[in-house]
Each structure stands twice: as C-alpha cells, then as structure tokens.
Write an enzyme that holds these catalytic residues in place. Structure first.
Site, PDB file in Angstrom:
ATOM      1  N   TYR A 167      -8.487   2.565  -2.561  1.00  0.00           N
ATOM      2  CA  TYR A 167      -7.888   2.298  -1.242  1.00  0.00           C
ATOM      3  C   TYR A 167      -8.696   2.956  -0.130  1.00  0.00           C
ATOM      4  O   TYR A 167      -9.077   4.120  -0.232  1.00  0.00           O
ATOM      5  CB  TYR A 167      -6.448   2.808  -1.224  1.00  0.00           C
ATOM      6  CG  TYR A 167      -5.642   2.354  -0.041  1.00  0.00           C
ATOM      7  CD1 TYR A 167      -5.553   1.006   0.289  1.00  0.00           C
ATOM      8  CD2 TYR A 167      -4.959   3.267   0.753  1.00  0.00           C
ATOM      9  CE1 TYR A 167      -4.815   0.581   1.372  1.00  0.00           C
ATOM     10  CE2 TYR A 167      -4.203   2.852   1.840  1.00  0.00           C
ATOM     11  CZ  TYR A 167      -4.136   1.512   2.141  1.00  0.00           C
ATOM     12  OH  TYR A 167      -3.403   1.083   3.221  1.00  0.00           O
ATOM     13  N   ASP A 200       0.826  -1.222   0.000  1.00  0.00           N
ATOM     14  CA  ASP A 200       0.000   0.000   0.000  1.00  0.00           C
ATOM     15  C   ASP A 200       0.859   1.270   0.000  1.00  0.00           C
ATOM     16  O   ASP A 200       1.968   1.277   0.533  1.00  0.00           O
ATOM     17  CB  ASP A 200      -0.900   0.028   1.247  1.00  0.00           C
ATOM     18  CG  ASP A 200      -1.896  -1.117   1.267  1.00  0.00           C
ATOM     19  OD1 ASP A 200      -2.122  -1.719   0.202  1.00  0.00           O
ATOM     20  OD2 ASP A 200      -2.430  -1.421   2.349  1.00  0.00           O
TER      21      ASP A 200
END
Length: 705
Positions: A214, A12
């Site tokens: 996200y 991420d």
C-alpha cells in the site's frame, strides 16, 4: 448483498478506507452476522487469504477520525471562503491544510525577494607533485573582496607550498529507510522528475497490479517476511557479507495511515511487466528496499592540508574519498536536493607525504554570489509539510493539486538575471583578470505564488493568525490521531475547534476596510492626475487609473504574465495602457500589439499571432512582427493541403497525426489508401456523409450545483 451469504468489506486500511467500509455497511443495511471487515497491505493471494482467515469488526475510532477531518475541513472551507468572496473577489476558497501550504510557498518567495546576495571570491589552485602528478585544492575559507584576492595572489608568487597534514579517517555510510509516501515522492521527483500526483498515480497502478504494498503510509517498518526474503535475495545476488538486516523505527508519532513501508510484494521479482514509467518506479522501490537490508558502505576519507609559507592564516585543503567496501552503494544511492548539495567536490588524491613540497602551476580567484534560498519543488514542499506535522500521506498530493488548481500557486519557471563576474588568474608569475557573464536566480519547475495567492495568504494570516499557524495545524492533526486511537471523542474535537474558530470568522467578516484587500496605490497618473492602483480582479491582477466614484469611468489594464502586484512600478503600470498599440502596416493592413486573456499577441487582418515569452510586448517592433507573421503564414500554408471552389468550408488539412478532412467544425479521417493531395470534392463529401455522428457530442448546460 442481500442475496449473498457473506459480505466482505475490503477497502484500504486507513481512515478513508475505514470510513468507506462503514458507509457501505450503513447504506446497504448490512447485518453484522454475515458481514466481515478484512484488510491487507498488498494485493496478493497469500495476503488476501491471510486477511480472510483473520477478519475484524469496523474500527469506529478510525471512522470517527475521518468524520472529524471531513467536518473540520468543511467548517474551515465553508466559513472562510465566503469571507474571501466578500473581501477580495468571488470564487476564492480557503482550506485547513491548503492555506497553510500556500503560506509556506509565499514565505519562501518573500525570503528570496528580501535576500541580499553577497560577493565573495573562491580561491582554487593546481599543484604539481615531484612525479608531475596534478593535485587540485581549494583555500579553506572565502575571501570577501577583489582587493584581498589580489593581495593573496601576489603572495602566492613568492610562497612555498608544503603538505602540512594528512588525516585519514574511516567513514561508514548507512542506507536510508525503506520508502514512505513522502520519501517516495521526493526521490521520484529527484531521480525521474515525476510530480507528486504523477508518482501517486503510478504507485496506485503498481499496488492494484499486486506489485507493491500500500502506497499511502508514513511507516518505515518492514514485515519479517520482507526482511527474510530481502536477505535471501542479497545473499544470492551479492554474497553473505552484503547482508545486514535492519528494522527502521518510524519517527513520526502520528504514523497511522498504514503499517508497513512501501516495498515490492515479492522481493525476488526484480523486473515486472508494466509500462516504462511503472517499471522505473518499481525498480526504484525494489532498490531502496533491498539497500535498506544491506551492509554499510565503508569509506576512507583523506583530508590534506597545504600550508603557504608567507601566510600564517590561509591554508589550502583537498578532501578525497576512497570506497573500501561498497555495501549498499552497490545497489542504491539516495539523491540530494539542491539545497543540500555541497560546492566542494571530493577528489582522487595521489600518494602524498607530510612536508612534501608542491609546485603551484596556477591559482584562480573566482567571484561568486552567496546562494539565495531555493524555491520549493512539489516534493520539497511535501518534505516541509511532513517536518511540520501538517497533513498526512493521503493528503499531500491532493493538497498540492488543489493549490495549483485554485491558481494560488503555479509550477513554473523564473528567468534568471545576467550578471558579470571577475576571474583572476595567477600563471607564470603574472596576474590576469577576465570578466565573464552568467545567469543567476533562474528556476525551473518550482512552486511560485501567484498574485491571487499572495493577496489571499496575506489576508488570511492577518485576519486568522491562529488558523494559519503551523503549530496549530499540526496540533489539530494530533487531535485527529487521538480520535483514531480512541483517546478522544470526535465531537469534542470539533466543538473545541469551533469555539475558537467561529468568533474569529465573525469578527473578520464584520471588519470594514478602507481599500479592497490586496489593493496597492502606486502613485498618480501625470496625464489625468488620478491615482493609479493595482488589485486582484475576477480574471487576475490588473491596474486601475481613477476610482469607481469618479465622474469619468476608471481605466483598466491587465498585468503581463511576468509582472506581479508586489513588484510592479508606476512607470511599468502606465505602459500597460498603451495597448492595443499600432506599430505599422504590411500590405496596407494595420498591425497592432494587444494583450488578451491568454497573453500578448499581434493582430494582422484576421490573423492572430502569439508573441513568444522571449519578447516583451512593450518593445515589439514592426520588424519583429513581420518575422512572426511570415512564420505563421508559412506554417498555415504547410497545414492546408487542399481547398475546394465548390465549398470554401471544406478543407483537407495536415494534422498532428496525419492528413484529415475538416468541414463544418468537425474532423473526418481519410480512409487508408486515399492520397490527401489527390482526393476529389465528391469523395470528401461521401466520407463526411458515411461517417456516423458521434454520440454525446451535443453540448450540455453546466449544472449550477
């Protein structure tokens, strides 16, 4: 990795993700020549291909910021926790963000406990127009006392009511920004009742399935691609007049966790194949994103003022809204928290003219209580933390889980108190009075501090005021952001913090206290003449009669679940020593009421019966106990289908998922076609012998690590 020509690090794009990429790079001893760091905010083919075409190096500023956060949190936890073990009790913990979150909840609870509710009277009236249409209105201000309310109703008997003013104003409502982590958690709680961790878990699955971008972000930005595809979707679904492209600005200066709001990856995908929970959350995200790119709603707000001929100060008012153009409201309307809900509802207003006379059919004066502060919901606490700059999107859910797991806070219900209130009604020239009752102060699913949470919070705020200070905690977050932006060395941030923090810890640890922290002396026991105190122990709050250095051993009793060391009285505390108490006999067997680790219960022979929350164990009678025992016996009799004289340990029982065989502490499935009430002893034993032993069923000793 050694056998590969290229290694892609694709964790991420936030501090934690960057740190993971760096750790992998170091642990696997990767080479810079054949290692590339790529990032994407959605798991879709175009996004991943775009990331591969635009690789970058590991961002060491983000890695340093994550290292700094971890070290800071370790320093606070490792240094403060032992002080709590020494001063209060073992196994307690403190944390840089968690302790500040507990403080917010404790302060809210004290605010509620100290709140002095005030009575007032709300005056409403029903008017009839010349065409017999009904209009409901409310007095524009509150009346303080019953006497004043009666005087006013008396005046209404002879008064003339006239439309004094009509104000019509055009009003525009704009849509909310697309979701951030915080706003998604709040809205999912309000609309669907999801907990913060539940929302994040569902959002994680949607992200991993490629449905949304996200989900840990404090940005409200949308990509130009998302705005363009939203516009296309709105045009085809509702028409061009519903389109209004917007780019929202992120207010939070420290917005660093990601670079786009939470949105669907494909705006033309209104429905997805997923679990019902995932579908509901996805639909919420889709609607919020689409609405953010839609036209304002246009409303017309009408406020009518009604004068009272024999009262110069008092006026009745009624407000109504008419939607002229629904705009974004066609798709989505944000819910409000209970502390933002207005008491006055908007009404439909019939056509009226200034100076028009109205006939009062009825007037009511209802006694009300001023509203006490509201306890935090999980999502409400997240909103407050975000307002104060405490924590970041990735830390909200873990923080809320931690403070509940530590038993500093519970998400529970508070039973309200019954109160009587008066309603005065003027009808047909007569005033009548009625007394009604209502429950006030009840709360459901709110964050409530435990006694342990109260004691730990009070000690930390007294001994470490700067560390528990909201501004200090927010400043630390800003310092971490500076590290992430490369403006400050992470080691300097740690050093500056430690120079302030460590001396305070040493001083607090060395300070001696006369009583145990959190101990409160309630008074003297009239029987023994010894002091009665409440304090926090290893298994929670308890009452103690006497002191440790007395010749006789002190007596101890646990508090009931609904009791608190903050509010318990001497009288209530002494009643706890009446347990276990015998309340009578049934069938020559004694019945006792006792309090165990899991709450109050009734013991009858070998049977244990839980006392429900609605009953107070102090006042449970023999009749109450008999009812509860009979109920349990009935349930037990329905549970047992068969027993066998050959072996008392063998039973065929009725379970949650149907009948099963129970033997030697293990359960065995009944094969299909076997009737539970007819199965023989031999058939049962054969099923048990033929069932393979489950692997990993042996109990292992817990590691001391």
């Amino acid at each position: 990795a050694k056998d590969s020509t290229m290694v892609w690090l694709a964790s991420d794009e936030d501090r934690e993700g960057e740190a993971i990429a760096w750790h992998l790079y170091e642990a696997l001893e990767l080479n810079k020549a054949n290692t590339k760091r790529i990032v994407f905010h959605e798991i879709t083919k175009p996004a991943i291909l775009h990331a591969i075409e635009n690789p970058r190096d590991i961002d060491y500023n983000l890695v340093d910021a994550q290292q700094a956060r971890r070290v800071l949190d370790r320093i606070v936890g490792f240094e403060l926790s032992p002080v709590l073990w020494k001063k209060i009790r073992p196994s307690l913990s403190a944390g840089r963000v968690q302790s500040v979150a507990v403080r917010l909840i404790v302060e809210k609870e004290r605010e509620i406990n100290n709140f002095q509710a005030e009575d007032y009277y709300r005056i409403t009236a029903i008017f009839s127009l010349s065409d017999k249409t009904i209009l409901k209105a409310e007095l524009s201000h509150r009346i303080k006392t019953k006497e004043e309310a009666i005087v006013l109703l008396e005046k209404f008997k002879d008064a003339m009511f006239t439309v004094e003013d009509i104000v019509i104003k055009p009003v525009k409502k704009s849509p909310s920004a697309p979701f951030t982590t915080s706003t998604l958690q709040q809205e999912a709680a309000r609309k669907m009742g999801y907990s913060v961790s539940q929302t994040m878990s569902i959002a994680q699955k949607l992200y991993e399935s490629g449905h949304i971008t996200y989900m840990r972000t404090d940005s409200v930005n949308l990509s130009s691609l998302a705005i363009a595809s939203s516009k296309k979707e709105i045009e085809s679904e509702f028409g061009e007049k519903y389109v209004k492209g917007r780019q929202f600005q992120t207010k939070s200066k420290g917005a660093q966790e990601a670079h786009e709001a939470i949105r669907p990856t494909y705006m033309d995908k209104k429905v997805i194949k997923a679990t019902p929970q995932e579908q509901r959350l996805y639909e919420l995200i889709w609607k919020r994103t689409i609405a953010s790119q839609m036209a304002d709603a246009e409303l017309e707000r009408t406020t009518v003022t009604i004068s009272i001929s024999n009262c110069s100060k008092e006026k009745f008012q009624v407000t109504g809204e008419v939607i002229k153009f629904d705009g974004f409201l066609r798709v989505y309307m944000e819910s409000l928290d209970e502390d933002n809900l207005e008491e006055n509802e908007t009404a439909l207003i019939p056509p009226l003219k200034i100076d028009e006379k109205l006939l009062m059919i009825e007037a009511n004066a209802q006694e009300k209580l001023s509203q006490r502060p509201f306890r935090y919901t999980e999502a409400g606490l997240v909103r407050k933390m975000e307002e104060l700059g405490i924590g970041r999107p990735s830390t909200y859910a873990p923080t809320i889980s931690t403070i509940q797991n530590r038993d500093y806070v519970i998400k529970g219900n508070k039973e309200g108190v019954e109160r009587e209130f008066t309603t005065l009604t003027l009808k047909n020239g007569k005033i009548s009075s009625k007394t009604k009752s209502e429950i006030v102060g009840a709360d459901k699913g709110k964050l409530i501090p435990t006694d342990t949470g109260l004691v730990v919070n009070d000690y930390l705020t007294d001994s470490f005021p700067s560390i528990l200070d909201y501004n200090f905690t927010a400043e630390v977050e800003k310092d971490l952001d500076k590290v992430a932006e490369g403006e400050e060395e992470w080691t300097k941030t740690i050093d500056d913090f430690y120079k302030i923090f460590h001396p305070i810890v040493e001083q607090a640890s060395a300070t001696k206290t006369e009583h145990k922290i959190g101990e409160k002396v309630l008074g003297i026991d009239p029987k023994s003449g010894k002091p009665v105190s409440v304090k926090i122990g290893r298994y929670g709050p308890f009452v103690q009669i006497g002191q440790a250095d007395d010749s006789e051993k002190p007596q101890f009793a646990s508090l009931l679940k609904e009791q608190s060391i903050e509010t318990i009285t001497l009288e209530e505390a002494l009643k706890l020593f009446n347990f276990p108490r015998m309340i009578g006999e049934i069938e020559n067997k004694p019945i006792t009421v006792a309090i165990g680790k899991f709450g109050p219960f009734i013991k009858f022979g070998d049977m244990y019966v839980t006392i429900p929350k609605s009953m107070n164990p102090i006042s449970v009678t023999l009749e109450d106990a008999e009812v509860l025992i009979r109920e349990k016996m009935e349930k037990e009799s329905q549970r047992v289908i068969q027993t066998f004289p050959q072996d008392e340990k063998l039973q065929v029982l009725n379970g949650r998922f149907g009948p099963y065989i129970a033997y030697g502490g293990n359960n065995y499935k009944l094969p299909k076609g076997k009737v539970a009430s007819e199965i023989s002893y031999e058939e049962c034993m054969k099923i048990i012998q033929d069932t393979p032993e489950k692997k990993g069923n042996k109990k292992t000793k817990k590691s001391k690590a």
